[in-house]
Structures are given as structure tokens and as C-alpha cells.
Write a protein that holds these residues in place. Structure first.
Motif: not given
Ligand code: ACO
Length: 325
Positions: A29, A33, A113, A156, A215, A217, A252, A310
Motif C-alpha cells: 500500500t 492511496w 460502528c 488500513i 467486508q 468495502g 461516525h 453506520f
Molecule cells: N492500498 C493500495 N491499493 C489498494 C488498497 C490499499 N490499502 N486497498 C485496495 N486497493 C486497490 C484495490 O485492489 C483496487 O485495485 P484494482 O483497481 O487494481 O483492482 C483499487 O485499489 C480500488 O479498490 P476499491 O475497493 O474500488 O477502492 P475504494 O475506492 O472502494 O476504497 C475502501 C476501498 C477504502 C475500503 C472503501 O470502499 C471504503 O471505505 N468502504 C467503506 C468501508 C468501511 O468504512 N468499513 C468500515 C466498517 S463500516 C463503517 O464504519 C461505516
């Protein structure tokens, strides 16, 4: 009916910092990003021998000192957590024991959460009956103990820490309304699979890393934006509030992009949305009390405040209160 007003706020985060550049060293990572996709710069990590009850003990000590309350005056302590010290028993009673709250009973609420909002509204009902005068509500987690640092999509996001509030009755200020919701469809989209009664821990499940949070995401992201903004709108409508009349939204802290999207959906100015995700990441039930703690000096008596959350379950909701000091 008396309202439950917040008369003290406290917070606690462990000293150890896990920065984005620390994560770069252990997984594929990078800081850029993580910052641009989540707004997170660093998060805190509890020591191995520290858990939610230790955090709770520190929060209670601050609350008692700040409010000049004796331990035996506290009648009830509710702890919102999904990472309690043990599966059995609850963490709330352990916090009471460690803090010398000899007259209090306690119980935990697990709404992931959304836990703090659910616990605060639950506690407010005890005050509204007129039977209870001093209740502590805590929200906090040791999320890092459920992180798989080989899974860059989830590990992360999360950190450790939390906070709490003291609730007391008042005629004018305090919790006015809340809209809380749930949808068990989310059960499969955000979970720790093993370690509960359905899949008790064994070596095979440990080897398969089923003891960590996983999850979907993207789905969580969409549902979070929708869930928080729709319940904020609902609670505003039900209480005839316009955006101009809201002093603060306390969301949150899951992802800065989620928070921005909620602000945009409501056409609500960023300056009145509390934000500290850069420093602590997602501490689940801990994020909202940590925000209140950090923004306490900026809150004013009579402010209209909306808490919104949420989380896993799915659970979500928004709570409207009038700040009391
Ligand atoms: N570092 C670098 N690259 C990464 C990482 C990372 N840590 N994580 C994912 N990627 C890559 C993926 O592999 C993907 O690569 P690809 O295009 O080659 O396949 C690319 O980045 C995009 O991945 P996405 O999953 O589309 O990224 P997104 O913009 O959706 O972000 C995230 C992911 C941060 C998890 C986002 O979906 C999110 O925040 N979701 C909400 C999840 C959450 O908050 N959960 C907590 C509990 S519930 C709550 O509190 C609300």
C-alpha cells in the motif's frame, strides 16, 4: 419527561501510532492511496495487555474528575463495543469494577460502528423514566486485534480508542429524538466470521484467518452514505430543523469520502461537520465520543447537534440533541 443531557465528555487513545508509512513497510500500500481514498493518516494501537476495559477505566476517571462526581453516584454504565475484553462476560461491569462504581450496574451494546448512538439513545430512555440520574455511556474498541495486516483493503481503516459521556436529567437540554435502523442483510457483508457460537475458533479457522474483520468495502460505502444522510434528513424533518439551525453534525468516522458525501447530500457546510479521522482512523463505536471530546471547546450551550453513524449489522441512525454547556 426529563431529557438526558450530556454534562461531561472524555476520551482516550493509546500512545502507540501506526502511520500510513508504517503500513507501507508491511503490506502493498502507500500513504497517497490511503490518504486520498480514506482521509486517514495514522491510527492508534493498544498494547497487547490493554483492552476496552482499560480504555473505559481511563474515560470514567476523566468523567468523574471533570464533573466532580463521586464513583458511587453513578447508577448505570453502558459500554458500546464489538471488541470487548471477552466474549463472556460483558465489558461494562468490568469497567464499573475497575473504576469503583460500586452502586452501578452495566451492560454492553454491540451495534458495531453505530454502537455509541444506539447506547446513548438507550441510556436516555433510562433518564426519561425519571428513575435514573447519573449514567455513563462509553463507546470504544480495540479494532486492531481483529485486523489481518495481510488484507490491505480493510486493515488500513481501523484503529483503537474511544470515549464517553455523563448523562443527567434536564428539562430543556439533552437528547431530543433519534431514528435508529437495522438490516440483517448486512450480516454477510461486514463481519468477523469465527470465534462466535456459529463457528467456534479452531485451528483450521485460525489458519484461514477467519478471526479477522472482512467486508465488502464498496457496498458498505454506498449503504453508509445513504443510511446516514437519509436518517439525518428524517430526524431534521421530524423536528422541523433546517440545515442553518444545525450547529454540528458528528458523523461516525469511517472514511472522509463517506463523510463528505453525507455533507454534500445534505448541502451542509464542512466547517460544521466534525472530523478527526486523519489521526485515529475508524475506531468503530469510539469515533463519535472521540469527536465530541476533541471538539468540546467549540460546542456551545444550546447548540443543535446531530450524531450519525453506520456500521456492521447493518445498523445505522441519527440522534438529535441540544448541547447543555
Ligand atoms: N492500498 C493500495 N491499493 C489498494 C488498497 C490499499 N490499502 N486497498 C485496495 N486497493 C486497490 C484495490 O485492489 C483496487 O485495485 P484494482 O483497481 O487494481 O483492482 C483499487 O485499489 C480500488 O479498490 P476499491 O475497493 O474500488 O477502492 P475504494 O475506492 O472502494 O476504497 C475502501 C476501498 C477504502 C475500503 C472503501 O470502499 C471504503 O471505505 N468502504 C467503506 C468501508 C468501511 O468504512 N468499513 C468500515 C466498517 S463500516 C463503517 O464504519 C461505516
Amino acid at each position: 419527561m426529563p431529557k438526558a443531557k450530556i454534562t461531561a465528555v472524555a476520551g482516550y487513545v493509546p500512545e502507540k501510532i501506526l502511520s500510513n508509512s508504517d503500513l507501507e513497510k508491511i503490506m502493498d500500500t502507500n500513504d497517497e492511496w490511503i490518504r486520498t481514498r480514506t482521509g486517514i493518516v495514522e491510527r492508534r494501537v493498544m498494547a497487547e495487555d490493554e483492552a476496552v476495559s482499560h480504555m473505559g477505566e481511563k474515560v470514567v476517571a476523566q468523567i468523574l474528575e471533570k464533573s466532580g462526581t463521586a464513583p458511587e453516584e453513578i447508577e448505570l454504565l453502558i459500554c458500546a463495543t464489538c471488541t470487548g475484553d471477552y466474549i463472556l462476560p460483558d465489558t461494562a461491569n468490568n469497567i464499573c469494577y475497575k473504576s469503583g462504581l460500586t452502586k452501578a450496574f452495566g451492560f454492553d451494546i454491540n451495534a458495531a460502528c453505530s454502537g455509541f448512538v444506539f447506547a446513548l439513545y438507550t441510556a436516555s430512555q433510562f433518564i426519561q423514566t425519571g428513575r435514573y440520574k447519573k449514567i455513563i455511556v462509553i463507546g470504544g474498541e480495540k479494532m486492531t486485534s481483529y485486523m489481518n495486516y495481510e488484507d490491505r483493503t480493510t486493515s488500513i481503516l481501523f484503529g483503537d480508542g474511544g470515549g464517553g459521556v455523563l448523562l443527567e436529567p434536564d428539562e430543556e437540554y439533552g437528547v431530543i429524538d433519534a431514528i435508529l435502523k437495522g438490516d440483517g442483510y448486512g450480516c454477510q457483508l461486514l463481519k468477523v466470521e469465527a470465534g462466535g457460537s456459529l463457528y467456534p475458533m479452531n485451528q483450521e479457522r485460525l489458519d484461514a484467518k477467519k478471526n479477522f474483520v472482512t467486508q465488502d468495502g464498496r457496498q458498505v460505502f454506498r449503504r453508509a452514505v445513504n443510511g446516514m444522510s437519509s436518517t439525518i434528513k428524517e430526524v431534521m424533518e421530524r423536528n422541523n430543523l433546517t440545515a442553518d439551525e444545525i450547529s454540528w453534525v458528528v458523523p461516525h468516522q469511517a472514511n472522509e469520502r463517506i463523510i463528505n458525501a453525507v455533507g454534500d447530500a445534505l448541502d451542509f457546510p464542512k466547517e460544521r461537520i466534525m472530523l478527526n479521522i486523519a489521526k485515529y482512523g475508524n475506531t468503530s463505536a469510539g469515533t463519535i465520543p472521540l469527536c465530541l471530546w476533541e471538539y468540546e471547546d467549540q460546542l456551545k450551550k444550546g447548540d443543535n447537534v446531530i450524531l450519525t453513524a453506520f456500521g456492521g449489522g447493518f445498523t445505522w441512525g441519527s440522534l438529535y440533541l441540544k448541547w447543555a454547556y
